[in-house]
Design a protein around this motif. Structure first.
Motif, mmCIF file in Angstrom:
data_model
loop_
_atom_site.group_PDB
_atom_site.id
_atom_site.type_symbol
_atom_site.label_atom_id
_atom_site.label_comp_id
_atom_site.label_asym_id
_atom_site.label_seq_id
_atom_site.Cartn_x
_atom_site.Cartn_y
_atom_site.Cartn_z
ATOM 1 N N ALA A 87 28.466 -15.492 -35.581
ATOM 2 C CA ALA A 87 27.222 -14.646 -36.195
ATOM 3 C C ALA A 87 27.387 -14.360 -37.738
ATOM 4 O O ALA A 87 26.634 -14.397 -38.633
ATOM 5 C CB ALA A 87 27.484 -13.355 -35.304
ATOM 6 N N SER A 88 29.045 -14.245 -38.165
ATOM 7 C CA SER A 88 29.044 -14.226 -39.581
ATOM 8 C C SER A 88 28.943 -15.293 -40.275
ATOM 9 O O SER A 88 28.073 -15.518 -41.515
ATOM 10 C CB SER A 88 30.591 -13.671 -39.811
ATOM 11 O OG SER A 88 31.541 -14.961 -39.442
ATOM 12 N N VAL A 91 24.994 -15.177 -40.763
ATOM 13 C CA VAL A 91 24.805 -14.279 -42.014
ATOM 14 C C VAL A 91 24.782 -14.979 -43.123
ATOM 15 O O VAL A 91 24.065 -14.812 -44.217
ATOM 16 C CB VAL A 91 25.396 -13.048 -41.750
ATOM 17 C CG1 VAL A 91 25.319 -12.135 -43.032
ATOM 18 C CG2 VAL A 91 24.990 -12.189 -40.736
ATOM 19 N N VAL A 92 26.050 -15.654 -43.483
ATOM 20 C CA VAL A 92 26.298 -16.041 -44.709
ATOM 21 C C VAL A 92 25.506 -17.160 -45.175
ATOM 22 O O VAL A 92 25.225 -17.101 -46.205
ATOM 23 C CB VAL A 92 27.916 -16.866 -44.533
ATOM 24 C CG1 VAL A 92 28.342 -17.535 -46.061
ATOM 25 C CG2 VAL A 92 28.962 -15.588 -44.746
ATOM 26 N N LEU A 94 22.249 -17.509 -44.055
ATOM 27 C CA LEU A 94 20.735 -17.024 -44.483
ATOM 28 C C LEU A 94 20.926 -16.453 -45.621
ATOM 29 O O LEU A 94 19.832 -16.625 -46.634
ATOM 30 C CB LEU A 94 20.548 -16.246 -43.160
ATOM 31 C CG LEU A 94 20.277 -17.029 -41.757
ATOM 32 C CD1 LEU A 94 19.599 -16.061 -40.827
ATOM 33 C CD2 LEU A 94 19.209 -18.294 -42.057
ATOM 34 N N VAL A 95 21.760 -15.258 -45.905
ATOM 35 C CA VAL A 95 21.847 -14.673 -47.107
ATOM 36 C C VAL A 95 22.199 -15.641 -48.196
ATOM 37 O O VAL A 95 21.527 -15.654 -49.366
ATOM 38 C CB VAL A 95 22.952 -13.459 -47.054
ATOM 39 C CG1 VAL A 95 22.956 -12.935 -48.269
ATOM 40 C CG2 VAL A 95 22.390 -12.463 -45.875
ATOM 41 N N MET A 143 25.881 -7.835 -48.396
ATOM 42 C CA MET A 143 25.814 -8.247 -47.260
ATOM 43 C C MET A 143 27.148 -9.595 -47.002
ATOM 44 O O MET A 143 27.651 -9.705 -46.210
ATOM 45 C CB MET A 143 24.546 -9.028 -46.906
ATOM 46 C CG MET A 143 23.349 -7.708 -46.718
ATOM 47 S SD MET A 143 21.709 -8.434 -46.249
ATOM 48 C CE MET A 143 22.158 -9.294 -44.526
ATOM 49 N N LEU A 144 27.283 -10.281 -48.185
ATOM 50 C CA LEU A 144 28.143 -11.240 -48.164
ATOM 51 C C LEU A 144 29.409 -10.682 -48.061
ATOM 52 O O LEU A 144 30.577 -11.316 -47.417
ATOM 53 C CB LEU A 144 27.785 -12.417 -49.391
ATOM 54 C CG LEU A 144 26.574 -13.060 -49.209
ATOM 55 C CD1 LEU A 144 26.498 -13.978 -50.598
ATOM 56 C CD2 LEU A 144 26.666 -14.304 -47.901
ATOM 57 N N THR A 147 30.392 -9.268 -44.862
ATOM 58 C CA THR A 147 30.727 -10.320 -43.839
ATOM 59 C C THR A 147 31.959 -11.074 -44.166
ATOM 60 O O THR A 147 32.802 -11.242 -43.055
ATOM 61 C CB THR A 147 29.555 -11.400 -43.972
ATOM 62 O OG1 THR A 147 28.393 -10.852 -43.682
ATOM 63 C CG2 THR A 147 29.893 -12.447 -42.853
ATOM 64 N N ARG A 151 35.243 -11.022 -41.682
ATOM 65 C CA ARG A 151 35.388 -12.340 -41.002
ATOM 66 C C ARG A 151 36.921 -12.648 -41.706
ATOM 67 O O ARG A 151 37.562 -13.515 -40.801
ATOM 68 C CB ARG A 151 34.789 -13.436 -41.645
ATOM 69 C CG ARG A 151 34.981 -14.760 -41.056
ATOM 70 C CD ARG A 151 33.767 -15.736 -41.591
ATOM 71 N NE ARG A 151 34.005 -16.994 -41.281
ATOM 72 C CZ ARG A 151 33.248 -18.145 -41.153
ATOM 73 N NH1 ARG A 151 31.915 -17.791 -41.380
ATOM 74 N NH2 ARG A 151 33.626 -19.149 -40.809
#
Length: 188
Positions: A87-88, A91-92, A94-95, A143-144, A147, A151
């Motif tokens: 999941a992380s 996110v990384v 896509l962002v 967001m990064l 994450t 992580r």
């Protein structure tokens, strides 16, 4: 169980090497690829979808390879850690795609693809329309960082303290140096 991890590690290593070479030798204007038709096809899909963030695929495969070769055994609670890592990574990627698109909107990479890929264009423009350009970067960076903190063992507060301490020490040295320069000028 150790042999299973070793076999899976070998497959992950092969995937790392093949994906890395496919991306490294990829150019949308060429039909040749070091890994042949399959490599060209895989690299084309990754580059079109993710742009330069496509390089996260061989990176994550390499990290998986290391974990498998270390024979990290799945015990209770370990499966959710793997899911959290996945999941992380999503996110990384896509962002990251969105931020690369916002930072380099008119550029082309890998022989004609958008720097953030199609996903980066869609997400980047959505973020820009909601928050403006500067706000999109603030939201994306936040967001990064969140994450990254979740992580890894990294502490943003700890890094901030180290940076502040280094800046303070640098300021003290600069003050001392300027004092010496002023003293020398007075004597001259």
């Amino acid at each position: 169980q150790g042999r299973r991890h070793e076999v899976l590690g070998l497959f992950a290593l092969a995937g790392t090497i093949l994906t890395g070479l496919a991306l490294f030798s990829y150019d949308a204007r060429e039909v040749d690829n070091a890994i042949g038709f399959v490599g060209q096809s895989i690299a084309s899909v990754l580059a079109a979808g993710f742009g330069v963030a496509a390089w996260f695929v061989p990176l994550e495969l390499a990290l998986l390879t290391v974990r498998l070769f270390r024979r990290s055994r799945s015990g209770p609670g370990r499966a959710s850690w793997g899911l959290a890592r996945l999941a992380s990574t999503v996110v990384v990627v896509l962002v990251g795609c969105a931020m690369v698109h916002l930072a380099m909107p008119a550029e082309e990479v890998m022989g004609g693809h958008l720097p953030g890929g199609l996903l980066g264009e869609v997400l980047g423009e959505l973020m820009r329309s909601l928050f403006g350009l500067v706000g999109a970067f603030v939201v994306g960076l936040t967001m990064l960082l969140v994450t990254l903190v979740l992580r890894t063992s990294l502490s943003v507060v700890g890094v901030g303290r180290q940076v502040a301490g280094a800046a303070w020490r640098g300021g003290e040295k600069a003050k001392e140096g300027l004092g010496q320069v002023a003293s020398a000028l007075r004597e001259a």
